[in-house]
Design a protein around this motif. Sequence first.
Motif, mmCIF file in Angstrom:
data_model
loop_
_atom_site.group_PDB
_atom_site.id
_atom_site.type_symbol
_atom_site.label_atom_id
_atom_site.label_comp_id
_atom_site.label_asym_id
_atom_site.label_seq_id
_atom_site.Cartn_x
_atom_site.Cartn_y
_atom_site.Cartn_z
ATOM 1 N N ARG A 5 101.060 32.699 50.743
ATOM 2 C CA ARG A 5 100.808 31.454 51.480
ATOM 3 C C ARG A 5 100.908 30.237 50.564
ATOM 4 O O ARG A 5 100.343 30.228 49.468
ATOM 5 C CB ARG A 5 99.428 31.510 52.142
ATOM 6 C CG ARG A 5 99.047 30.229 52.867
ATOM 7 C CD ARG A 5 97.834 30.412 53.748
ATOM 8 N NE ARG A 5 98.221 30.899 55.080
ATOM 9 C CZ ARG A 5 97.373 31.062 56.092
ATOM 10 N NH1 ARG A 5 96.088 30.791 55.920
ATOM 11 N NH2 ARG A 5 97.798 31.483 57.264
ATOM 12 N N VAL A 7 100.093 26.217 50.510
ATOM 13 C CA VAL A 7 99.342 25.147 51.162
ATOM 14 C C VAL A 7 99.534 23.875 50.349
ATOM 15 O O VAL A 7 99.305 23.872 49.135
ATOM 16 C CB VAL A 7 97.836 25.475 51.248
ATOM 17 C CG1 VAL A 7 97.097 24.404 52.043
ATOM 18 C CG2 VAL A 7 97.612 26.850 51.859
ATOM 19 N N VAL A 8 99.943 22.816 51.015
ATOM 20 C CA VAL A 8 100.167 21.554 50.287
ATOM 21 C C VAL A 8 99.625 20.387 51.110
ATOM 22 O O VAL A 8 99.769 20.340 52.335
ATOM 23 C CB VAL A 8 101.663 21.370 49.938
ATOM 24 C CG1 VAL A 8 102.540 21.319 51.178
ATOM 25 C CG2 VAL A 8 101.876 20.133 49.072
ATOM 26 N N MET A 9 98.954 19.482 50.411
ATOM 27 C CA MET A 9 98.399 18.276 51.038
ATOM 28 C C MET A 9 99.047 17.053 50.412
ATOM 29 O O MET A 9 99.362 17.061 49.226
ATOM 30 C CB MET A 9 96.894 18.183 50.772
ATOM 31 C CG MET A 9 96.082 19.296 51.355
ATOM 32 S SD MET A 9 94.327 19.067 50.889
ATOM 33 C CE MET A 9 93.623 20.514 51.683
ATOM 34 N N PHE A 54 92.737 13.827 52.378
ATOM 35 C CA PHE A 54 94.165 13.573 52.276
ATOM 36 C C PHE A 54 94.701 13.296 53.694
ATOM 37 O O PHE A 54 93.983 13.443 54.681
ATOM 38 C CB PHE A 54 94.870 14.786 51.648
ATOM 39 C CG PHE A 54 94.801 14.808 50.141
ATOM 40 C CD1 PHE A 54 93.594 14.711 49.463
ATOM 41 C CD2 PHE A 54 95.951 14.935 49.374
ATOM 42 C CE1 PHE A 54 93.527 14.728 48.064
ATOM 43 C CE2 PHE A 54 95.906 14.951 47.976
ATOM 44 C CZ PHE A 54 94.705 14.848 47.327
ATOM 45 N N PHE A 56 97.714 14.584 55.193
ATOM 46 C CA PHE A 56 98.602 15.545 55.850
ATOM 47 C C PHE A 56 98.528 16.873 55.119
ATOM 48 O O PHE A 56 98.415 16.909 53.890
ATOM 49 C CB PHE A 56 100.044 15.002 55.794
ATOM 50 C CG PHE A 56 101.083 15.825 56.493
ATOM 51 C CD1 PHE A 56 101.226 15.764 57.879
ATOM 52 C CD2 PHE A 56 101.935 16.663 55.776
ATOM 53 C CE1 PHE A 56 102.201 16.527 58.521
ATOM 54 C CE2 PHE A 56 102.910 17.418 56.416
ATOM 55 C CZ PHE A 56 103.040 17.351 57.789
ATOM 56 N N VAL A 57 98.580 17.966 55.867
ATOM 57 C CA VAL A 57 98.591 19.291 55.234
ATOM 58 C C VAL A 57 99.635 20.166 55.902
ATOM 59 O O VAL A 57 99.879 20.067 57.111
ATOM 60 C CB VAL A 57 97.189 19.951 55.285
ATOM 61 C CG1 VAL A 57 96.762 20.256 56.715
ATOM 62 C CG2 VAL A 57 97.153 21.233 54.449
ATOM 63 N N VAL A 59 100.725 24.351 55.979
ATOM 64 C CA VAL A 59 100.380 25.732 55.623
ATOM 65 C C VAL A 59 101.592 26.593 55.986
ATOM 66 O O VAL A 59 101.965 26.681 57.165
ATOM 67 C CB VAL A 59 99.137 26.225 56.393
ATOM 68 C CG1 VAL A 59 98.806 27.673 56.016
ATOM 69 C CG2 VAL A 59 97.938 25.313 56.141
ATOM 70 N N ALA A 93 98.467 17.734 46.511
ATOM 71 C CA ALA A 93 97.609 18.835 46.055
ATOM 72 C C ALA A 93 98.177 20.123 46.625
ATOM 73 O O ALA A 93 98.521 20.187 47.813
ATOM 74 C CB ALA A 93 96.175 18.632 46.532
ATOM 75 N N VAL A 94 98.269 21.140 45.788
ATOM 76 C CA VAL A 94 98.907 22.381 46.232
ATOM 77 C C VAL A 94 98.162 23.610 45.719
ATOM 78 O O VAL A 94 97.569 23.579 44.636
ATOM 79 C CB VAL A 94 100.393 22.407 45.775
ATOM 80 C CG1 VAL A 94 100.504 22.460 44.263
ATOM 81 C CG2 VAL A 94 101.171 23.538 46.404
ATOM 82 N N VAL A 95 98.160 24.646 46.525
ATOM 83 C CA VAL A 95 97.724 25.984 46.096
ATOM 84 C C VAL A 95 98.643 26.993 46.777
ATOM 85 O O VAL A 95 98.964 26.841 47.958
ATOM 86 C CB VAL A 95 96.266 26.296 46.508
ATOM 87 C CG1 VAL A 95 95.922 27.766 46.215
ATOM 88 C CG2 VAL A 95 95.278 25.392 45.789
ATOM 89 N N GLN A 96 99.066 27.998 46.028
ATOM 90 C CA GLN A 96 99.733 29.157 46.627
ATOM 91 C C GLN A 96 98.906 30.389 46.317
ATOM 92 O O GLN A 96 98.374 30.511 45.213
ATOM 93 C CB GLN A 96 101.143 29.347 46.049
ATOM 94 C CG GLN A 96 102.153 28.339 46.555
ATOM 95 C CD GLN A 96 102.525 27.318 45.518
ATOM 96 O OE1 GLN A 96 102.258 27.486 44.342
ATOM 97 N NE2 GLN A 96 103.171 26.245 45.923
ATOM 98 N N TYR A 97 98.826 31.279 47.277
ATOM 99 C CA TYR A 97 98.052 32.501 46.999
ATOM 100 C C TYR A 97 98.621 33.716 47.710
ATOM 101 O O TYR A 97 99.234 33.613 48.765
ATOM 102 C CB TYR A 97 96.577 32.299 47.332
ATOM 103 C CG TYR A 97 96.211 32.098 48.789
ATOM 104 C CD1 TYR A 97 96.345 30.856 49.401
ATOM 105 C CD2 TYR A 97 95.711 33.159 49.559
ATOM 106 C CE1 TYR A 97 95.989 30.668 50.719
ATOM 107 C CE2 TYR A 97 95.341 32.972 50.884
ATOM 108 C CZ TYR A 97 95.491 31.718 51.456
ATOM 109 O OH TYR A 97 95.134 31.538 52.777
#
Lengths: 99, 99
Positions: A5, A7-9, A54, A56-57, A59, A93-97
């Motif tokens: 996944r 996820v970026v904002m 923030f 906008f996001v 997924v 801002a970003v996370v991948q997991y």
Amino acid sequence: MSGFRHVVMFRWAEGTTTGQQEDVAARLSELPGLIPEIQGYDMGADAGVSPGAFDFVLVADFADRDAYLVYRDHPAHREIVDGRIAPITAERAVVQYER
Amino acid sequence: MSGFRHVVMFRWAEGTTTGQQEDVAARLSELPGLIPEIQGYDMGADAGVSPGAFDFVLVADFADRDAYLVYRDHPAHREIVDGRIAPITAERAVVQYER
């Protein structure tokens, strides 16, 4: 559920218009039809509940890391990122997991 | 799909241990069993693909904004946020959106 996944904002720059924000969302929404690696794609503009949120996001779900990288580097995606998102982005801002 | 989605990312403070991070994830994972307003709850630690990524993300789904607020203010949630998350948080990014 399993996969990878992304996820970026984004926080949009001061002066970004509603039209520019809607254009980004509309263009991104076309990507699942163009990039078969996209398994899930959901996005939204902030609802205004949390101060300092923030704007906008997105997924996005993929089978694995490699499928995400195909998306990341796909010309149709790059065109939106470089041409439409980068010019109006103040903060990202970003996370991948792995799921 | 419809409802209200809460997405939050954290960057942990320097010196945060793996044990502290795992403790946060484990405690959050108990919340769906305690707060019936939670319809979906998915989280993960960053996979290390993107330079500058935040460390952790949580994606939580609710029927509507009011259900999210019940979760936000629920004592079991507050205890984790105030007691476990806040002390190790360097940076937080959040978006909530209607789906």
